[in-house]
Design a protein around this motif. Structure first.
Motif, PDB file in Angstrom:
ATOM      1  N   LEU A 197       0.825  -1.207   0.000  1.00 52.19           N
ATOM      2  CA  LEU A 197       0.000   0.000   0.000  1.00 52.19           C
ATOM      3  C   LEU A 197       0.862   1.260   0.000  1.00 52.19           C
ATOM      4  O   LEU A 197       0.499   2.268  -0.619  1.00 52.19           O
ATOM      5  CB  LEU A 197      -0.956  -0.006   1.190  1.00 52.19           C
ATOM      6  CG  LEU A 197      -2.358  -0.569   0.874  1.00 52.19           C
ATOM      7  CD1 LEU A 197      -2.274  -2.022   0.470  1.00 52.19           C
ATOM      8  CD2 LEU A 197      -3.299  -0.389   2.044  1.00 52.19           C
ATOM      9  N   ALA A 198       2.002   1.206   0.695  1.00 51.37           N
ATOM     10  CA  ALA A 198       2.914   2.348   0.686  1.00 51.37           C
ATOM     11  C   ALA A 198       3.474   2.568  -0.716  1.00 51.37           C
ATOM     12  O   ALA A 198       3.624   3.714  -1.165  1.00 51.37           O
ATOM     13  CB  ALA A 198       4.048   2.121   1.677  1.00 51.37           C
ATOM     14  N   ALA A 199       3.774   1.477  -1.418  1.00 47.63           N
ATOM     15  CA  ALA A 199       4.278   1.586  -2.794  1.00 47.63           C
ATOM     16  C   ALA A 199       3.220   2.198  -3.705  1.00 47.63           C
ATOM     17  O   ALA A 199       3.531   3.036  -4.568  1.00 47.63           O
ATOM     18  CB  ALA A 199       4.700   0.211  -3.298  1.00 47.63           C
ATOM     19  N   GLU A 200       1.963   1.795  -3.521  1.00 47.71           N
ATOM     20  CA  GLU A 200       0.878   2.389  -4.310  1.00 47.71           C
ATOM     21  C   GLU A 200       0.763   3.887  -4.029  1.00 47.71           C
ATOM     22  O   GLU A 200       0.554   4.688  -4.945  1.00 47.71           O
ATOM     23  CB  GLU A 200      -0.438   1.685  -3.991  1.00 47.71           C
ATOM     24  CG  GLU A 200      -0.519   0.249  -4.479  1.00 47.71           C
ATOM     25  CD  GLU A 200      -1.805  -0.442  -4.055  1.00 47.71           C
ATOM     26  OE1 GLU A 200      -2.586   0.177  -3.281  1.00 47.71           O
ATOM     27  OE2 GLU A 200      -2.032  -1.584  -4.470  1.00 47.71           O
ATOM     28  N   GLN A 201       0.889   4.262  -2.751  1.00 48.47           N
ATOM     29  CA  GLN A 201       0.798   5.674  -2.374  1.00 48.47           C
ATOM     30  C   GLN A 201       1.947   6.466  -2.993  1.00 48.47           C
ATOM     31  O   GLN A 201       1.748   7.571  -3.510  1.00 48.47           O
ATOM     32  CB  GLN A 201       0.831   5.802  -0.848  1.00 48.47           C
ATOM     33  CG  GLN A 201       0.606   7.207  -0.313  1.00 48.47           C
ATOM     34  CD  GLN A 201      -0.853   7.637  -0.389  1.00 48.47           C
ATOM     35  OE1 GLN A 201      -1.736   6.817  -0.552  1.00 48.47           O
ATOM     36  NE2 GLN A 201      -1.094   8.938  -0.265  1.00 48.47           N
TER      37      GLN A 201
END
Length: 334
Positions: A197-201
């Motif tokens: 999710l951090a990578a998506e953000q």
């Protein structure tokens, strides 16, 4: 659709359809105002609806004097006040031209927001809400929501006001912010989902993903250990696993810049420091089975209580992208 002339959407009795965008808790305090600004900009970035929510309960108190019994405050008066707070809040972000609606709920604030989290993409709130309309809505629920919400939650502290342009930037806080999304990892499955999710953000923001793994130094409390631990070998082993994780991430996010920091020290201190310069810091809710000394479950509260920037807390969830992690290198075994 709101416009600067039509300052706000009228609060509606219920959402239609069920909220699937970003839900932000509003109580009229400065803390909730910061959360509102951050949530509105995130809704614009993601191109999803923004749902403003406030909740209240009607106070009941024992009547004084000769007549016994109980008295209640007029529900209509409280609801009108709550609706006014929502209209004022909606007007502050109307210029962003995002799809937006508002809702007043009679009930427990934590329960209302948790129910909405079942369909929302993101649940946003301030770190506390002193002085707000509904009596510390944010303060009373911000500790409970990250652990129990069905979707990721974002806590926005009041100290974010300068970087959001909502307060004078006396210390140059805005200038310190780097194009970085930081995530804490400990080798657990929960942390791997948080990393996704951090990578998506980071990809959505056009930012670099910074991965922090902090390993606590051994102290006298571990004097019972039968043999000293080879710290150099331990760090080398962790580094191999982090490198494998980076290859896995690059497979799923080939254009995303990634930086990995393996540190010796307090995870709380490392992540709190990261909140001062990161756009957002992402953490899991727990980290059982991860690297010794970097248990996300034990650090999340500490980081949120001292954060200088937005904190996203991600509950564990199965993700099909985790299925191929082992193909890129060794995994830590619990």
């Amino acid at each position: 659709m709101s416009s600067p002339e039509d300052t706000s959407p009228a609060p509606t009795p219920e959402f239609a359809p069920t909220p699937t965008g970003i839900v932000v808790g509003i109580d009229g305090s400065e803390q909730s105002h910061c959360a509102l600004i951050w949530a509105a900009r995130e809704a614009k970035l993601r191109n999803v609806p923004l749902h403003l929510v406030t909740a209240y309960t009607v106070p009941i108190f024992a009547a004084s004097g000769l007549d016994g019994g109980y008295a209640t405050v007029d529900d209509d008066v409280i609801r009108q006040g709550a609706e006014a707070v929502l209209r004022e809040s909606a007007a502050k972000v109307a210029h962003l031209d995002i799809q937006m609606d508002a809702r007043v709920e009679n009930g427990d604030a934590a329960g209302v927001l948790l129910e909405l989290s079942e369909t929302a993409q993101l649940l946003v709130f301030g770190s506390r809400g002193r002085g707000g309309f509904i009596g510390r809505l944010l303060g009373s629920v911000s500790s409970a929501l990250p652990a129990h919400a069905k979707c990721p939650t974002v806590t926005v502290p009041l100290s974010c006001a300068p970087r959001l342009g909502e307060a004078p930037d006396v210390d140059g806080a805005k200038a310190k912010i780097e194009k970085v999304v930081t995530v804490g990892v400990d080798g657990s499955d929960q942390a791997r989902y948080a990393v996704l999710l951090a990578a998506e953000q980071a990809e959505r923001n056009g930012s670099t993903l910074r991965i922090i793994c902090a390993v606590q130094p051994y102290t006298g409390s571990l004097a019972w250990m039968p043999a000293p631990v080879d710290r150099e070998s331990l760090f080398a082993e962790i580094q191999v696993q982090l490198d494998a994780g980076e290859k896995w991430l690059q497979h799923h996010f080939p254009k995303l810049p990634i930086k990995i920091d393996l540190l010796e020290g307090s995870a709380v201190e490392a992540l709190v420091n990261a909140t001062e310069i990161s756009e957002i810091v992402v953490m899991g809710t727990r980290g059982r089975g991860g690297f010794a000394g970097m248990m996300l479950g034990s650090t999340t509260d500490g980081v949120r209580h001292h954060a200088k920037g937005p904190i996203m807390v991600v509950k564990d969830r199965e993700d099909p992208r985790q299925g191929d992690r082992s193909a890129f290198g060794p995994l830590l075994k619990a």
